[in-house]
Design an enzyme around this catalytic site. Structure first.
Site, PDB file in Angstrom:
ATOM      1  N   ARG A  92     -28.267  31.472  13.157  1.00 29.82           N
ATOM      2  CA  ARG A  92     -26.392  31.117  12.339  1.00 29.82           C
ATOM      3  C   ARG A  92     -26.568  31.843  10.125  1.00 29.82           C
ATOM      4  NH1 ARG A  92     -26.521  31.110  17.126  1.00 29.82           N
ATOM      5  NH2 ARG A  92     -25.249  29.210  18.126  1.00 29.82           N
TER       6      ARG A  92
ATOM      7  N   SER B 288     -18.595  24.813  15.916  1.00 25.69           N
ATOM      8  CA  SER B 288     -20.144  23.717  16.301  1.00 25.69           C
ATOM      9  C   SER B 288     -19.879  23.687  14.374  1.00 25.69           C
ATOM     10  CB  SER B 288     -20.641  24.220  16.684  1.00 25.69           C
ATOM     11  OG  SER B 288     -21.368  24.606  17.698  1.00 25.69           O
TER      12      SER B 288
ATOM     13  N   GLU C  33     -22.446  24.620   9.630  1.00 23.34           N
ATOM     14  CA  GLU C  33     -22.083  25.446   9.586  1.00 23.34           C
ATOM     15  C   GLU C  33     -21.102  26.012   9.533  1.00 23.34           C
ATOM     16  OE1 GLU C  33     -24.172  26.571  13.794  1.00 23.34           O
ATOM     17  OE2 GLU C  33     -21.991  28.011  13.993  1.00 23.34           O
TER      18      GLU C  33
END
Ligand code: FAD
Ligand code: NAP
Length: 339
Positions: free
Chosen positions: A166, A239, A335
């Site tokens: 990520r 997320s 994130e």
């Protein structure tokens, strides 16, 4: 002639439906317009914020004093690299899932596990989007970007992007320094189904040799539609936190206390513990704090219950971070790009 708007409300441009005003705002439709807009902002000494679909950002309630560039650069073309591989090049404002559908319909392999992820293709390399055991880096070929300082176009090959979990050079060292204008992906004509992730192989009933990319894509779209909140209904950014990676010692201590802990062994010797499991086990699934909530089907997703401010979401995130730290001695990292 640049069509710059003033005092534009940003909330509708984000999937959280949160954000104050942009002092200046422009939609760009091609590389030339993007370069002009960047040059205009530079001359006025303004900060630049690029928005694709706004599905991975939490903007502040306060106004943004710089220029927001909303990316609408479109166009898809493809060429053969060899007998097997095809390069699909798309304008960075193309919707990611439209590119997935394009590839799946042509029976090309590579993008099917990344079905139904919101956002533009231009943002996909920024956090190296990933799902169901596949990451953008697995299909990435190269990208074109305008450098804010030089206003020149630069080409980034895969090895120059520092892709990681990520993350990429565009989320770190080059954050707010370049505008990605097109992305090229390498897909394959030879079957290459990736079914190792979780229960994916159980959902797909066909034999592996009969599979087409559309079988995997359809299964994933169905799972995602059942599990994830649609941003039009419940504002969210997917997320909210990354999955933490912990040491074996740390994991053994947690395992002794929580025998049902979910975990995955990583190649780097660390152990990945799903952040959703930590948040759920800490008791937050389906809970809310003011107008911010934790999604009832996946605790990793924070939602706007209606009229939430950026502060509401941040307050909930902070409480979750504190609680997870206290219970598991793990520090969750967001994130989502928080501004
Ligand atoms: P934005 O939110 O607009 O931008 C994200 C960041 O990239 C910002 O910092 C922005 O400035 C920068 N940026 C955007 N475009 C450019 C550009 N052209 N040049 C330079 N910088 C740029 N992510 C996953 O990885 N996997 C998933 O499975 C997944 N599922 C999701 C499910 C839901 C319901 C939601 C809401 C989000 C999900 N996400 C997932 C997160 C999100 O879809 C991705 O991060 C997506 O790539 C964001 O695209 P965007 O165009 O909306 O980016
Ligand atoms: P899930 O299937 O409930 O799994 C929970 C977590 O376990 C995931 O985070 C995943 O890590 C990990 N996991 C499951 N099987 C694994 C395996 N075989 N090997 C390694 N790790 C495994 O997750 P979900 O919430 O329904 O999401 C499904 C997929 O979509 C995941 O890949 C997830 O990352 C992705 N997704 C991402 C976002 C986002 O905003 N980033 C939002 C929704 C869904 P990974 O996350 O590392 O895959």
């Amino acid at each position: 002639m640049l069509n710059i708007e003033e005092n534009k409300v940003l909330a509708p441009y984000t999937s959280f439906n949160i954000g104050g005003l942009a002092r200046y705002f422009i939609e760009v439709n091609d590389e030339h317009e993007a370069r002009e807009a960047i040059s205009w902002a530079k001359h006025k000494n303004l900060e630049i914020l690029v928005i694709g679909q706004g599905s991975n950002m939490l903007l502040p309630d306060e106004d943004f004093s710089g220029l927001v560039i909303k990316n609408n650069i479109k166009g898809i073309k493809e060429e053969s690299l060899d007998n097997n591989y095809i390069i699909i090049e798309a304008g960075s404002g193309e919707i990611w899932d439209d590119i997935v559908k394009y590839s799946v319909e042509k029976k090309y392999w590579g993008l099917e596990n990344l079905s139904y992820i919101p956002g533009t293709i231009g943002a996909a390399p920024v956090q190296n989007i990933g799902a169901y055991g596949v990451e953008l880096k697995d299909v990435f070929y190269s990208l074109r970007a305008i450098n804010y300082d030089s206003l020149e176009t630069e080409i980034f090959a895969k090895h120059e992007c520092n892709f990681a979990y990520r993350s990429s050079i565009f989320k770190k060292q080059l954050k707010n320094k370049i505008f990605i204008t097109s992305v090229s992906l390498q897909v394959s004509q030879e079957a290459n189904p990736q079914l190792d992730y979780g229960s994916l192989h159980e959902v797909i009933k066909k034999d592996v040799y009969e599979l087409e990319p559309s079988d995997i894509s359809k299964a994933i779209v169905e799972i995602r539609k059942n599990k994830l909140p649609e941003p039009q209904e419940w504002g969210n950014s997917g997320s909210f936190f990354q999955n933490p990676e912990i040491t074996k010692d740390h994991f053994e201590k947690l395992k002794a206390k929580y025998p049902d802990i979910k975990y995955y062994n990583l190649d780097n010797g660390l152990i990945k513990v799903p952040a959703g499991w930590l948040i759920e086990t800490a008791g937050w699934k389906g809970k809310s704090l003011g107008k911010a909530g934790v999604w009832g089907k996946q605790a990793l997703i924070l939602i706007n219950l209606g009229g939430a401010s950026s502060k509401d979401i941040k307050k909930l995130a902070e409480r979750i971070i504190e609680d997870v730290k206290e219970k598991f001695d793990i520090e969750l990292t967001p994130e989502v790009n928080i501004y």
